[in-house]
Design a protein around this motif. Structure first.
Motif, PDB file in Angstrom:
ATOM      1  N   TRP A  25     -14.279 -28.308   1.309  1.00 46.96           N
ATOM      2  CA  TRP A  25     -13.306 -27.992   0.244  1.00 46.96           C
ATOM      3  C   TRP A  25     -12.052 -28.849   0.397  1.00 46.96           C
ATOM      4  N   LYS A  26     -11.530 -29.310  -0.716  1.00 46.70           N
ATOM      5  CA  LYS A  26     -10.280 -30.082  -0.682  1.00 46.70           C
ATOM      6  C   LYS A  26      -9.116 -29.125  -0.379  1.00 46.70           C
ATOM      7  N   PRO A  27      -8.052 -29.613   0.352  1.00 47.85           N
ATOM      8  CA  PRO A  27      -6.922 -28.739   0.695  1.00 47.85           C
ATOM      9  C   PRO A  27      -6.303 -28.045  -0.520  1.00 47.85           C
ATOM     10  N   TYR A  28      -6.254 -28.752  -1.679  1.00 47.13           N
ATOM     11  CA  TYR A  28      -5.583 -28.126  -2.829  1.00 47.13           C
ATOM     12  C   TYR A  28      -6.317 -26.866  -3.301  1.00 47.13           C
ATOM     13  N   ARG A  29      -7.632 -26.799  -3.007  1.00 44.67           N
ATOM     14  CA  ARG A  29      -8.397 -25.608  -3.387  1.00 44.67           C
ATOM     15  C   ARG A  29      -7.883 -24.393  -2.605  1.00 44.67           C
ATOM     16  N   ILE A  30      -7.634 -24.635  -1.314  1.00 45.19           N
ATOM     17  CA  ILE A  30      -7.145 -23.533  -0.469  1.00 45.19           C
ATOM     18  C   ILE A  30      -5.760 -23.093  -0.951  1.00 45.19           C
ATOM     19  N   HIS A  31      -4.951 -24.051  -1.337  1.00 48.04           N
ATOM     20  CA  HIS A  31      -3.625 -23.711  -1.864  1.00 48.04           C
ATOM     21  C   HIS A  31      -3.747 -22.899  -3.157  1.00 48.04           C
ATOM     22  N   GLN A  32      -4.744 -23.246  -3.966  1.00 43.19           N
ATOM     23  CA  GLN A  32      -4.936 -22.476  -5.216  1.00 43.19           C
ATOM     24  C   GLN A  32      -5.267 -21.007  -4.901  1.00 43.19           C
ATOM     25  N   ILE A  33      -6.110 -20.816  -3.885  1.00 45.65           N
ATOM     26  CA  ILE A  33      -6.490 -19.426  -3.538  1.00 45.65           C
ATOM     27  C   ILE A  33      -5.270 -18.664  -3.000  1.00 45.65           C
ATOM     28  N   PHE A  34      -4.509 -19.336  -2.116  1.00 40.24           N
ATOM     29  CA  PHE A  34      -3.289 -18.694  -1.597  1.00 40.24           C
ATOM     30  C   PHE A  34      -2.361 -18.303  -2.739  1.00 40.24           C
ATOM     31  N   ASN A  35      -2.235 -19.206  -3.709  1.00 42.40           N
ATOM     32  CA  ASN A  35      -1.364 -18.951  -4.842  1.00 42.40           C
ATOM     33  C   ASN A  35      -1.799 -17.696  -5.609  1.00 42.40           C
ATOM     34  N   TRP A  36      -3.113 -17.572  -5.816  1.00 41.44           N
ATOM     35  CA  TRP A  36      -3.636 -16.371  -6.499  1.00 41.44           C
ATOM     36  C   TRP A  36      -3.276 -15.109  -5.713  1.00 41.44           C
ATOM     37  N   TYR A  38      -1.137 -14.589  -2.909  1.00 42.99           N
ATOM     38  CA  TYR A  38       0.222 -14.261  -2.468  1.00 42.99           C
ATOM     39  C   TYR A  38       1.258 -14.361  -3.584  1.00 42.99           C
ATOM     40  N   HIS A  39       0.988 -15.205  -4.595  1.00 45.26           N
ATOM     41  CA  HIS A  39       1.982 -15.326  -5.665  1.00 45.26           C
ATOM     42  C   HIS A  39       1.655 -14.400  -6.834  1.00 45.26           C
ATOM     43  N   TYR A  40       0.372 -14.398  -7.229  1.00 44.57           N
ATOM     44  CA  TYR A  40      -0.001 -13.565  -8.381  1.00 44.57           C
ATOM     45  C   TYR A  40      -0.523 -12.185  -7.977  1.00 44.57           C
ATOM     46  N   GLY A  41      -0.654 -11.929  -6.683  1.00 43.00           N
ATOM     47  CA  GLY A  41      -1.097 -10.603  -6.219  1.00 43.00           C
ATOM     48  C   GLY A  41      -2.552 -10.300  -6.563  1.00 43.00           C
ATOM     49  N   CYS A  42      -3.361 -11.333  -6.779  1.00 43.73           N
ATOM     50  CA  CYS A  42      -4.772 -11.131  -7.153  1.00 43.73           C
ATOM     51  C   CYS A  42      -5.587 -10.686  -5.928  1.00 43.73           C
ATOM     52  N   ARG A  43      -6.402  -9.643  -6.105  1.00 38.15           N
ATOM     53  CA  ARG A  43      -7.218  -9.134  -4.994  1.00 38.15           C
ATOM     54  C   ARG A  43      -8.708  -9.151  -5.376  1.00 38.15           C
ATOM     55  N   ASP A  44      -9.067 -10.075  -6.257  1.00 41.33           N
ATOM     56  CA  ASP A  44     -10.441 -10.124  -6.733  1.00 41.33           C
ATOM     57  C   ASP A  44     -10.813 -11.598  -6.940  1.00 41.33           C
ATOM     58  N   PHE A  45     -11.692 -12.099  -6.059  1.00 36.25           N
ATOM     59  CA  PHE A  45     -12.035 -13.526  -6.138  1.00 36.25           C
ATOM     60  C   PHE A  45     -12.633 -13.903  -7.497  1.00 36.25           C
ATOM     61  N   SER A  46     -13.353 -12.962  -8.135  1.00 36.76           N
ATOM     62  CA  SER A  46     -14.015 -13.308  -9.398  1.00 36.76           C
ATOM     63  C   SER A  46     -12.997 -13.623 -10.505  1.00 36.76           C
ATOM     64  N   LYS A  47     -11.738 -13.212 -10.308  1.00 38.17           N
ATOM     65  CA  LYS A  47     -10.719 -13.496 -11.332  1.00 38.17           C
ATOM     66  C   LYS A  47      -9.998 -14.828 -11.112  1.00 38.17           C
ATOM     67  N   LEU A 176       4.244 -15.687  10.051  1.00 39.86           N
ATOM     68  CA  LEU A 176       5.423 -16.452   9.627  1.00 39.86           C
ATOM     69  C   LEU A 176       5.024 -17.678   8.804  1.00 39.86           C
ATOM     70  N   ARG A 177       3.933 -18.337   9.211  1.00 40.13           N
ATOM     71  CA  ARG A 177       3.495 -19.520   8.459  1.00 40.13           C
ATOM     72  C   ARG A 177       3.120 -19.137   7.028  1.00 40.13           C
ATOM     73  N   LEU A 178       2.393 -18.018   6.877  1.00 35.88           N
ATOM     74  CA  LEU A 178       2.008 -17.592   5.519  1.00 35.88           C
ATOM     75  C   LEU A 178       3.233 -17.140   4.719  1.00 35.88           C
ATOM     76  N   MET A 179       4.151 -16.478   5.394  1.00 39.17           N
ATOM     77  CA  MET A 179       5.350 -15.993   4.695  1.00 39.17           C
ATOM     78  C   MET A 179       6.178 -17.137   4.136  1.00 39.17           C
ATOM     79  N   THR A 180       6.267 -18.230   4.910  1.00 41.25           N
ATOM     80  CA  THR A 180       7.192 -19.297   4.526  1.00 41.25           C
ATOM     81  C   THR A 180       6.485 -20.478   3.843  1.00 41.25           C
TER      82      THR A 180
END
Ligand code: SF4
Length: 350
Positions: A25-36, A38-47, A176-180
């Protein structure tokens, strides 16, 4: 929540762990998942619609979501809310949300109990039950943010609840890494503070992690005899070793340490103490928080009279230190570290 034993909690999983699992997987994919998450509060991978169906299925095969559950919350007259949180194994921890005009601060726990046995602390009476995982540490912020309105959302985090953060270094660093991280919780390092009783070796290890959050040192005495009594860890890391460590700690420009000093009547509140404190802290970029002790029923200690606290502060200010008097928050609802969990355990034991 699906806690299939072959699956891992996604909350708290680090970027490195994800890259190791999904090597193509490309790094940006992992960032997209984190964004879902931690930022959007999504708790469902299918969304997570910007990922392919295969990726979503793979995530679902390997991960589940779990954050601590709010077991109880108590409102203080000063606006603070004390949360009692239940973890997956039934252990109880606490977090305190404290609003002020400019910020909404959450005080979080890093261990169930603590083994450092400070004589003024109720958490010490629990002993150490276990360390929290990174998921349980950041999960406190997530669970409580979900309970609050948008206006009340957490702006600052202090690691000052139950436990000694640096005694649980790995999970605290992961949290701390995830928080910041800009792709995860996006908190400014200036708004995160980790408090320690002064584990010199761990402070040295922590600085190598290059996470430039604020460090608060719980000092509370100005001579080794008194500090040995209040904080037995001082026998291993006496005041001079701790001060030398702080002098060598590489701080970013405009940053300073916080020195926490709990004032105890007749124990550490004299002008001689203030004088020694000023001497120890000379040359260390810091501000000093003076905290009149928040007494609890079984404690042998009391806070000093207000006049004495002010005199202590005046002396330090006269020596050109930034010294503030911090009143304990939520004292009407068992506000001191460990009080709510200790009372709950007492209740469940009788
Ligand atoms: S004051 Fe902090 S380090 Fe000391 S026993 Fe309490 S929780 Fe542990």
């Amino acid at each position: 929540m699906d806690t299939d034993s072959n699956k891992q909690n996604f909350i708290g999983t680090s970027e490195t762990q994800l890259r190791e699992r999904f090597t193509n997987w490309k790094p940006y994919r992992i960032h997209q998942i984190f964004n879902w998450v931690y930022h959007y509060g999504c708790r469902d991978f299918s969304k997570m619609t910007n990922l392919s169906k295969t990726m979503r299925a793979q995530l679902n095969d390997h991960f589940y979501f779990s954050t601590p559950r709010v077991e109880n919350k108590t409102h203080s007259q000063d606006g603070s809310i004390k949360y009692l949180l239940k973890l997956d194994d039934g252990a109880l921890i606490e977090s305190v949300w404290m609003p002020s005009d400019s910020r909404k601060t959450l005080c979080i726990s890093t261990q169930v109990g603590c083994r450092l046995n400070c004589s003024f602390c109720l958490t010490a009476s629990l002993g150490l039950k276990r360390n929290l995982t990174a998921a349980e540490i950041i999960g406190q912020c997530m669970a409580i943010n979900e309970d609050l309105s948008q206006d009340e959302a957490i702006t600052n985090v202090v690691f000052m609840g139950m436990g000694e953060p640096l005694d649980n270094l790995g999970p605290v660093v992961d949290a701390l890494r995830l928080m910041t991280a800009p792709e995860a919780m996006r908190m400014s390092t200036r708004k995160v503070t980790v408090s320690t009783s002064g584990l010199v070796d761990k402070i040295n290890e922590f600085q190598k992690e290059n996470i430039h959050i604020n460090l608060a040192i719980s000092l509370n005495a100005t001579d080794d005899q008194t500090r040995d009594r209040l904080m037995p860890i001082n026998k291993k890391y006496p005041i001079k070793a701790l001060m030398d460590c702080l002098k060598n700690y590489p701080l970013k420009p405009q940053r300073r340490h916080t020195i926490e000093y709990v004032l105890l009547e007749g124990i550490n509140d004299s002008i001689d103490d203030a004088r020694r404190l000023a001497k120890w802290l000379k040359g260390i970029p810091c501000k000093i928080n003076l905290i009149p002790f928040n007494s609890f029923t079984r404690s042998e200690y009391r806070p000093p009279a207000d006049k004495k606290t002010l005199k202590f502060q005046d002396y330090l200010i006269g020596q050109n230190f930034s010294a503030f008097i911090r009143q304990n928050r939520a004292t009407d609802i068992l506000g001191a570290c460990g009080q709510l969990a200790a009372e709950s355990q007492k209740t469940s034991c009788v």
